[in-house]
Motif scaffolding. Structure first.
Motif, PDB file in Angstrom:
ATOM      1  N   SER A   1       0.817  -1.211   0.000  1.00  0.00           N
ATOM      2  CA  SER A   1       0.000   0.000   0.000  1.00  0.00           C
ATOM      3  C   SER A   1       0.854   1.265   0.000  1.00  0.00           C
ATOM      4  N   ASP A   2       0.566   2.171  -0.930  1.00  0.00           N
ATOM      5  CA  ASP A   2       1.270   3.453  -0.955  1.00  0.00           C
ATOM      6  C   ASP A   2       0.904   4.323   0.245  1.00  0.00           C
ATOM      7  N   LYS A   3      -0.232   4.028   0.881  1.00  0.00           N
ATOM      8  CA  LYS A   3      -0.641   4.798   2.056  1.00  0.00           C
ATOM      9  C   LYS A   3       0.346   4.638   3.210  1.00  0.00           C
TER      10      LYS A   3
ATOM     11  N   GLU B   1       5.541   6.346   6.667  1.00  0.00           N
ATOM     12  CA  GLU B   1       4.835   6.281   7.950  1.00  0.00           C
ATOM     13  C   GLU B   1       5.466   5.264   8.908  1.00  0.00           C
TER      14      GLU B   1
ATOM     15  N   LEU C   1      -5.277   4.057   8.613  1.00  0.00           N
ATOM     16  CA  LEU C   1      -4.555   4.265   7.357  1.00  0.00           C
ATOM     17  C   LEU C   1      -4.491   3.016   6.485  1.00  0.00           C
ATOM     18  N   LEU C   2      -4.269   1.849   7.115  1.00  0.00           N
ATOM     19  CA  LEU C   2      -4.067   0.619   6.349  1.00  0.00           C
ATOM     20  C   LEU C   2      -5.209  -0.382   6.486  1.00  0.00           C
TER      21      LEU C   2
END
Length: 377
Positions: A274-276, A280, A333-334
């Protein structure tokens, strides 16, 4: 993708490798096959190594070798950096080894990425809850506080709870979020902090997406039952299986966040795919604090082997009292949600242990090493 997993023959790394292979990725593993984890003659006897043998491109080597890094990084899209010396207690007297492998090994990787051509687009670093030191607390007098490391003078009197200056009432334990104070209480924690910060600082300057996962106490089928320096569930299991008594440190009320291996692998894959996740830092745990006494009782019940349990008041310098994860960020976020409760995970773990050969209980040797250096009281 072509994915390199350093330490990929270890507990988390091998499980991650197999799941990524199932998803169609091509995996390279760089691993030294440390005898402390895999035993002697690992290529013939280590179940962890044998689980990935012939399924990955395996490179036997060390992250302290630039040549081994060059060989492993060539052609990779993603690097998952697990290779590290682990163990809070051992890190307090094998300091150079922990620094050489954990910090210098990571520095060699980043130096290579900064100065040579490659196609790496993302680096995942295995950080640790140990970087937080003592966890996050709420004080009636001062609000949110982050207590310093406990001192021998108090623990020698049997007072194991954390204290904070100016707070008369008992501190209320809270879940530790990613914005919490970082103040590790062991050399291991310091090296994990350093690894994380180097990856998160250098990679963006190279156009590489960094992701850090601060894992809580990971456990499950496949973890090393040979290693007496880390992993309370495996240490207790080996003691019980040998019919030996369990010595509970402090007062047995110290807690940890135990997270099952499948949940850790799932969280890590989200970070890879995931680019998210890019740029992070995430906690990975269950968000539940479980005390050590409950761990011992649950294992004894599941194995059906009665052994004496002693709450001794002994303690190790460098150990923390409490820490459990706030999962708000990784959930939002994920979309990560742990699937295994402590009870479910322990059932799977103990079923697996029951099918393994009983390992020699070398825990006393590890304690003697700490005693000799004044780190075990």
């Amino acid at each position: 993708m072509n994915i390199l997993i350093t330490g990929g023959a270890g507990f988390i790394g091998s499980n991650l490798a197999l799941k990524l292979i199932d998803k169609g990725h091509k995996i390279t593993v760089l691993d030294s096959l440390s005898p402390q984890i895999h035993g002697d003659n690992a290529e013939e006897t280590s179940p962890l190594y044998k689980s990935i043998k012939d399924k990955v491109n395996f490179i036997k080597g060390s992250v302290t070798s630039k040549d081994d890094w060059k060989n492993a990084v060539n052609g990779q899209d993603v690097i998952v950096h697990y290779a590290a010396e682990t163990g809070t207690g051992q890190s307090m007297y094998e300091i150079q080894k922990y620094v050489d492998v954990n910090i210098n090994g990571t520095a060699i990787l980043l130096d290579l990425l900064a100065n040579q051509s490659h196609q790496v687009k993302k680096v995942i670093i295995a950080s640790s809850r140990s970087i937080y030191g003592e966890g996050k607390y709420k004080s009636a007098e001062k609000g949110i506080v982050y207590p310093k490391h406990r001192v021998s003078e108090m623990m020698d009197k049997g007072d194991f709870e954390v204290k904070y200056p100016g707070c008369e009432t008992k501190l209320e334990l809270m879940a530790t979020d990613e914005e919490s104070k970082i103040h590790p209480s062991s050399v291991y924690g310091i090296t994990k902090q350093n690894q994380e910060q180097m990856i998160m600082t250098v990679c963006p300057t190279l156009g590489i997406a960094p992701v850090a996962f601060r894992y809580q106490n990971v456990y499950g089928p496949g973890q090393s039952l040979k290693n007496p320096y880390t992993g309370i569930l495996s240490i207790f299991s080996t003691q019980i299986k040998n019919g030996n008594g369990i010595n509970i440190f402090e007062d047995g009320k110290e807690t940890r966040d135990f997270v099952y291996i499948d949940d850790v692998v799932d969280a890590t894959i989200l970070g890879i795919e995931s680019d998210k996740a890019n740029g992070e830092v995430f906690n990975v745990g269950t968000g539940v604090a479980t005390d050590v006494m409950k761990v011992a009782k649950t294992l004894i019940k599941n194995y059906g082997v009665e052994v004496p349990v002693t709450i001794s008041g002994n303690y190790r310098l460098g150990d923390i009292r409490h820490n459990y994860a706030d999962l708000t960020k990784i959930k939002s976020l994920l979309g990560f949600q742990p699937k295994y409760t402590f009870e479910q995970g322990i059932n799977e773990f103990t079923k697996w242990v029951n099918d393994q050969e009983i390992e020699t209980d070398n825990y006393a040797k590890s304690i003697d090493e700490m005693k000799a250096r004044g780190l075990y009281k």
